[in-house]
Design a protein around this motif. Sequence first.
Motif, short mmCIF file in Angstrom:
data_model
loop_
_atom_site.label_atom_id
_atom_site.label_comp_id
_atom_site.label_asym_id
_atom_site.label_seq_id
_atom_site.Cartn_x
_atom_site.Cartn_y
_atom_site.Cartn_z
N HIS A 101 1.39 9.29 3.87
CA HIS A 101 0.65 8.46 2.91
C HIS A 101 0.87 6.98 3.20
CE1 HIS A 101 0.25 6.23 -0.94
NE2 HIS A 101 -0.84 6.99 -1.08
N ASN A 102 2.12 6.59 3.41
CA ASN A 102 2.41 5.17 3.64
C ASN A 102 1.84 4.67 4.97
OD1 ASN A 102 3.83 5.01 1.22
ND2 ASN A 102 5.80 5.46 2.18
N ARG A 103 1.89 5.50 5.98
CA ARG A 103 1.40 5.07 7.29
C ARG A 103 -0.13 5.13 7.37
NH1 ARG A 103 5.68 5.29 11.45
NH2 ARG A 103 7.63 5.83 10.40
N PHE A 104 -0.73 6.13 6.71
CA PHE A 104 -2.19 6.23 6.73
C PHE A 104 -2.83 5.06 5.97
CE2 PHE A 104 -2.86 11.06 7.54
CZ PHE A 104 -2.36 10.88 8.82
N GLU A 105 -2.13 4.53 4.96
CA GLU A 105 -2.67 3.40 4.21
C GLU A 105 -2.89 2.17 5.09
OE1 GLU A 105 -0.12 2.59 0.89
OE2 GLU A 105 -1.47 3.62 -0.52
N ALA A 106 -2.07 2.06 6.11
CA ALA A 106 -2.17 0.89 7.00
C ALA A 106 -3.23 1.07 8.08
CB ALA A 106 -0.81 0.64 7.65
#
Length: 738
Positions: free
Chosen positions: A147-152
């Motif tokens: 989730h955190n990496r896909f947001e970027a």
Amino acid sequence: MDSRVVKKSSPEIEVVIRRAIWVLAMVVFMGSIMMWIMSPTQTYRQIWLLSIRSKTNSTYFGSQGATLLIFTFPILFIAVLGCVYLHLKGKRLNHQNMDSGEKVSLLGRWRRPMLVKGPLGIVSGVELAFFVMFMALLVWYLSTALHNRFEAITPQSAANKGQQVWQVKLSTAALVVGLVGNICLAFLFYPVARGSSVLPLFGLTSEGSIKYHIWLGHTVMALFTVHGVCFVIYWAVTHQISEMTKWAKTDISNVAGELALLAGLAMWATTFPGIRRKMFEVFFYTHHLYIVFIFFFIFHVGISYACIMLPGFYLFLVDRYLRFLQSRQRVRLVSARVLPGATIELNFSKSPSLKYNPTSTMFINVPGISKLQWHPFTITSNSSLESDKLSVVIKTEGKWSTKLYQILSSPSSIDRLDVSVEGPYGPASTHFLRSNPALFWLIFIGKINEVCTNFCRHDTLVMVSGGSGITPFISIIRELIFLSVTNECKTPRVILICAFKNSSDLTMLDLLLPISGSQSSISNLELQIEAFVTREKEPTVDNHSKNVRTLWFKPLPTDAPVTAILGQNSWLWLGMILSTSFVIFLILLGIMNRYYIYPIDHNSNDVFPLSLRSFLNMLVICVGIGSAASAAVLWNKRQNVREANQIKNMEGATPSGTPASPYNADRELESVPSQGLVQSSNVHYGARPNLKRMILECGESSVGVVASGPRKMRQEVANICSSGLADNLHFESISFSW
């Protein structure tokens, strides 16, 4: 001050110290788990980690210092605390409070089998709860990191790389799956560190934790395989297939990762039951590829990130090196009893100071059969009853044991057999006597007075075995014989239900008594033996007339009795090795970084190669472990030599005509009639035991049920204990097959 007051208060002070050590270890452990939970979050990556690195990033440790502080140091600190705790606790059972304590009915229900059949085997409620929590940690890490990496990842950021969004997400997902696999790898080596203090601190043994190693191993290889396949697909669709052949100087080395994965897949392919059980040698030799796997894994990710999985492997390395040092010594094999049921009892000379608990195991190597194969066997002797002898029983069920039986049962008797051993390894306490074995979280709810030692005893102990599964029960019964003779505590009523294929196997019942014991020594024990011979409907004519052959050997002067590799205070010495070796590692690492690596990185345009840095770190770790462990073993070797000389002098002083002399040529080979417990047992022919009826008939308030033997038999007993038909049953399982 009255001396009696001091004597009375000393055990209480010791209990307080042990409890304080245990609580401190659990607090550190909970903190370590919290760091695992927080590691995929932005709070950890952008605040906590940056703050820690700002305080640890020096010319001595660099970015590696933060990882050592967060993931490596806490676990090694717990291991050292565990060594001190186990030393204070002692290896011998504390019988003072055996008859007192409070039963925890809730714990009893949680320890019952929840799953009996399936890929996980027999799993208790506690094990299932921890399994679910561990899987929740993996899911949490995977979902949060994705989730955190896909947001970027945005169309603009993907376009800047010349790729589509889904392609960037595929590479990111592949990376995160590898990170999750590293969590499993961090826990993989704890169960196979046989002499580690971490497992006993939680009331576990290495032999009983092998199934956790199997679960973790399958999970590790599944995740790493997905990790590798996803990256290959990513490189193929983005026309970067040449990445597979790159060994980067200062970044991830893809070739090293591929070599590690290939070694892991080779190991994985031989671990499935169909191959492992039918072709054990293939499984055994292939499993040594773990060296190649770890070596190239560290090259792949770099030593800084590898420090996350380092603690478990570090403890394994210490244990493995100590085992190597112990295995170099040939031990003194005194005698062997050859039973007609293709069973052998080996009797070794041992140091009187060597103490071990029932159900302990020892690994044996016979170079004349195979120089590389080591096989574990249950120790059947009792260190209290037999202070100078250690015995194991071997049932011929494979190529190695069959070859050994052929050597010892051949008409041309031998006068010597080269043998090396590793161990003994076993539980830190005699848990089979207690209705509620320790679980670490109980101390927080205040249900017990002392973890691992103060528990209610069983009123009845039912032991169910099939075939060679009777061997751990031999050690338990001998322990109960010792307790009944010395009147150290009240012993429970014992019901032994054993099933054999042929009547010749009944001679294994005579092994319940030591070779020097008599049937009168068992009279104080309330023992009921129900033996079942499944393949014969009536006793054969020569069933009890067959002889048990005893071979007496003539060891060489260089053969040594079985001793603890680290002496009597082995836990303290182990703690010293762990702490000293880690300090040596840190000192050498600091010197190497400050005066060798840092000048190259700081004063030139060149950058120190990541692979060479990793190799030097591995070398420094091995130097630290090797020097600390070798010094400890050499220091204790002098005491072991003195004890060995004393034993030789005692044996030399034995009159040549006595049965106890192993050097009497007249007793080199003798035959002893098989008699004793078989005649006093209830033997049933042509039938299988009605386990449900026999177990449920036990109406005492606390009944311990221990099953050892074939998987189906253990599953049947587990089903009975978890059926809810009785609330007084407490199930334990002993398994020889993984």
